[in-house]
Motif scaffolding. Structure first.
Motif, mmCIF file in Angstrom:
data_model
loop_
_atom_site.group_PDB
_atom_site.id
_atom_site.type_symbol
_atom_site.label_atom_id
_atom_site.label_comp_id
_atom_site.label_asym_id
_atom_site.label_seq_id
_atom_site.Cartn_x
_atom_site.Cartn_y
_atom_site.Cartn_z
ATOM 1 N N ALA A 139 7.696 13.393 13.897
ATOM 2 C CA ALA A 139 8.952 13.417 13.155
ATOM 3 C C ALA A 139 10.007 14.211 13.925
ATOM 4 O O ALA A 139 9.724 14.760 14.995
ATOM 5 C CB ALA A 139 8.706 14.041 11.787
ATOM 6 N N SER A 140 11.185 14.279 13.341
ATOM 7 C CA SER A 140 12.286 14.999 14.012
ATOM 8 C C SER A 140 11.952 16.484 14.190
ATOM 9 O O SER A 140 12.397 17.108 15.148
ATOM 10 C CB SER A 140 13.569 14.838 13.198
ATOM 11 O OG SER A 140 13.417 15.447 11.931
ATOM 12 N N ILE A 141 11.138 17.021 13.288
ATOM 13 C CA ILE A 141 10.791 18.445 13.390
ATOM 14 C C ILE A 141 9.903 18.703 14.618
ATOM 15 O O ILE A 141 10.021 19.739 15.270
ATOM 16 C CB ILE A 141 10.128 18.958 12.068
ATOM 17 C CG1 ILE A 141 9.984 20.481 12.076
ATOM 18 C CG2 ILE A 141 8.793 18.303 11.796
ATOM 19 C CD1 ILE A 141 11.278 21.233 12.079
ATOM 20 N N HIS A 142 9.039 17.732 14.953
ATOM 21 C CA HIS A 142 8.205 17.896 16.157
ATOM 22 C C HIS A 142 9.052 17.781 17.414
ATOM 23 O O HIS A 142 8.837 18.513 18.385
ATOM 24 C CB HIS A 142 7.082 16.850 16.158
ATOM 25 C CG HIS A 142 6.193 16.937 14.958
ATOM 26 N ND1 HIS A 142 6.261 16.038 13.922
ATOM 27 C CD2 HIS A 142 5.254 17.844 14.622
ATOM 28 C CE1 HIS A 142 5.386 16.378 12.997
ATOM 29 N NE2 HIS A 142 4.763 17.478 13.393
ATOM 30 N N ILE A 159 7.361 6.758 5.724
ATOM 31 C CA ILE A 159 8.352 7.806 5.413
ATOM 32 C C ILE A 159 8.105 9.046 6.280
ATOM 33 O O ILE A 159 9.038 9.669 6.763
ATOM 34 C CB ILE A 159 8.283 8.188 3.903
ATOM 35 C CG1 ILE A 159 8.659 7.004 3.023
ATOM 36 C CG2 ILE A 159 9.193 9.376 3.593
ATOM 37 C CD1 ILE A 159 8.352 7.193 1.539
ATOM 38 N N LEU A 160 6.809 9.369 6.455
ATOM 39 C CA LEU A 160 6.444 10.573 7.211
ATOM 40 C C LEU A 160 5.655 10.193 8.471
ATOM 41 O O LEU A 160 4.425 10.210 8.459
ATOM 42 C CB LEU A 160 5.600 11.504 6.321
ATOM 43 C CG LEU A 160 6.234 11.995 5.018
ATOM 44 C CD1 LEU A 160 5.228 12.745 4.178
ATOM 45 C CD2 LEU A 160 7.440 12.872 5.290
ATOM 46 N N PRO A 161 6.350 9.877 9.554
ATOM 47 C CA PRO A 161 5.624 9.515 10.788
ATOM 48 C C PRO A 161 4.919 10.730 11.389
ATOM 49 O O PRO A 161 5.280 11.873 11.092
ATOM 50 C CB PRO A 161 6.736 9.013 11.715
ATOM 51 C CG PRO A 161 7.977 9.620 11.193
ATOM 52 C CD PRO A 161 7.799 9.827 9.725
ATOM 53 N N VAL A 162 3.917 10.459 12.231
ATOM 54 C CA VAL A 162 3.175 11.557 12.873
ATOM 55 C C VAL A 162 4.128 12.395 13.730
ATOM 56 O O VAL A 162 4.085 13.622 13.717
ATOM 57 C CB VAL A 162 2.009 11.003 13.729
ATOM 58 C CG1 VAL A 162 1.314 12.131 14.475
ATOM 59 C CG2 VAL A 162 1.013 10.257 12.863
ATOM 60 N N SER A 182 0.839 -1.192 0.000
ATOM 61 C CA SER A 182 0.000 0.000 0.000
ATOM 62 C C SER A 182 0.877 1.246 0.000
ATOM 63 O O SER A 182 1.764 1.391 0.845
ATOM 64 C CB SER A 182 -0.899 -0.029 1.241
ATOM 65 O OG SER A 182 -1.221 1.268 1.643
ATOM 66 N N LEU A 183 0.611 2.130 -0.956
ATOM 67 C CA LEU A 183 1.399 3.366 -1.034
ATOM 68 C C LEU A 183 1.137 4.253 0.181
ATOM 69 O O LEU A 183 2.047 4.900 0.690
ATOM 70 C CB LEU A 183 1.057 4.117 -2.332
ATOM 71 C CG LEU A 183 1.859 5.374 -2.615
ATOM 72 C CD1 LEU A 183 3.354 5.086 -2.728
ATOM 73 C CD2 LEU A 183 1.383 6.052 -3.893
ATOM 74 N N ALA A 184 -0.122 4.235 0.656
ATOM 75 C CA ALA A 184 -0.454 5.054 1.836
ATOM 76 C C ALA A 184 0.366 4.604 3.049
ATOM 77 O O ALA A 184 0.863 5.442 3.807
ATOM 78 C CB ALA A 184 -1.947 4.947 2.129
ATOM 79 N N ALA A 185 0.537 3.279 3.203
ATOM 80 C CA ALA A 185 1.339 2.762 4.325
ATOM 81 C C ALA A 185 2.798 3.174 4.166
ATOM 82 O O ALA A 185 3.474 3.502 5.140
ATOM 83 C CB ALA A 185 1.217 1.247 4.378
ATOM 84 N N GLN A 186 3.248 3.168 2.930
ATOM 85 C CA GLN A 186 4.630 3.555 2.648
ATOM 86 C C GLN A 186 4.861 5.035 3.005
ATOM 87 O O GLN A 186 5.878 5.375 3.594
ATOM 88 C CB GLN A 186 4.886 3.339 1.155
ATOM 89 C CG GLN A 186 6.249 2.793 0.852
ATOM 90 C CD GLN A 186 6.374 2.406 -0.602
ATOM 91 O OE1 GLN A 186 5.383 2.093 -1.263
ATOM 92 N NE2 GLN A 186 7.573 2.433 -1.109
ATOM 93 N N VAL A 187 3.882 5.871 2.647
ATOM 94 C CA VAL A 187 3.996 7.301 2.959
ATOM 95 C C VAL A 187 3.981 7.516 4.472
ATOM 96 O O VAL A 187 4.760 8.309 5.010
ATOM 97 C CB VAL A 187 2.862 8.107 2.274
ATOM 98 C CG1 VAL A 187 2.810 9.539 2.792
ATOM 99 C CG2 VAL A 187 3.044 8.110 0.773
ATOM 100 N N ARG A 188 3.111 6.757 5.171
ATOM 101 C CA ARG A 188 3.044 6.889 6.648
ATOM 102 C C ARG A 188 4.378 6.479 7.278
ATOM 103 O O ARG A 188 4.772 7.002 8.303
ATOM 104 C CB ARG A 188 1.915 6.024 7.212
ATOM 105 C CG ARG A 188 0.561 6.637 6.970
ATOM 106 C CD ARG A 188 -0.516 5.936 7.796
ATOM 107 N NE ARG A 188 -1.821 6.337 7.348
ATOM 108 C CZ ARG A 188 -2.576 5.643 6.506
ATOM 109 N NH1 ARG A 188 -2.153 4.497 6.039
ATOM 110 N NH2 ARG A 188 -3.756 6.087 6.137
#
Lengths: 68, 158
Positions: free
Chosen positions: A53-56, A48-51, A40-46
């Motif tokens: 992230a390092s910015i948070h 790559i981009l966790p809720v 699933s591409l959506a799972a792949q995106v999730r």
């Protein structure tokens, strides 16, 4: 036992009994979508981009540092 | 004579209407021909671009103790993530998805990525090359996108 184990078992039996059947089974398995999360591409995106992230983490650290 | 003028006006009006509709709908006309693999590639490249740009922003914000920069990048990250998950779900359900919505969502993600890149660059940070690659790929996918991304981040324009 995973789906892959079952498929490999079937292939082994088929290859010994009737080689053309093994070839056909291999082609069917190759054309079947994998059951990994990457199917699933959506799972792949999730992934790559966790809720969180390092910015948070950086925001939290700077807020703590600056007492805000 | 009057009838011929009216007919001419009507013909010009119809042609103008058709051209206007084509212009307004240009993006959708293109969308219908976008192959799934191109959409998938754009989603993955943009996701990687958002990840790397936000990581760079986090590192730069921590190094310079810039809380406002970190907050701006975090907001843009959240917006881009939401849009990209939406587009990815659409690619997963390619046959039934509304491709117009997908283009809007990828445009939003690209704009958010542009925001991170612009903020980072304005504060002296380095923008990873994948960000520019992502803008170009998305621009190929949906020609209506560059107007947004190019203004959000000038480096995205060719």
């Amino acid at each position: 036992m995973s789906g892959l184990d079952v498929a490999l078992g079937l292939l082994k039996i088929a290859a010994t009994v009737f080689p053309p059947l093994a070839e056909w089974l291999a082609s069917v398995i190759a054309s079947t979508p994998a059951s990994s999360p990457h199917a699933s591409l959506a799972a792949q995106v999730r992934e790559i981009l966790p809720v969180n992230a390092s910015i948070h983490a950086a925001v939290r650290e700077l807020e703590k540092e600056q007492g805000r | 004579m009057r009838a011929r003028s009216a007919l001419l006006f009507a013909a010009v009006g119809i042609v103008a209407l058709v051209l206007g509709m084509l212009l307004l709908d240009g993006c959708r006309v293109f969308e219908s021909s976008v192959p799934r693999e191109a959409a998938r590639a754009a989603v993955l490249t943009t996701s990687e671009g958002v990840r790397l740009a936000s990581d760079a922003c986090a590192a730069h914000a921590l190094a310079t103790h810039d809380l406002e920069l970190a907050r701006k990048c975090a907001r843009a990250y959240d917006g881009a993530r939401l849009s990209l998950v939406t587009v990815a779900a659409g690619v997963d359900a390619w046959d039934t998805a509304d491709r117009g919505d997908l283009t809007c969502a990828i445009r939003t993600a690209s704009s958010e990525l542009g925001l991170i890149a612009r903020e980072l660059e304005a504060k002296g940070g380095r923008v990873p090359p994948i960000v520019v690659d992502s803008f170009r790929l998305v621009a190929e996918l949906a020609p209506c996108v560059p107007a947004d991304t190019a203004t959000a981040y000038p480096g995205g324009a060719r």
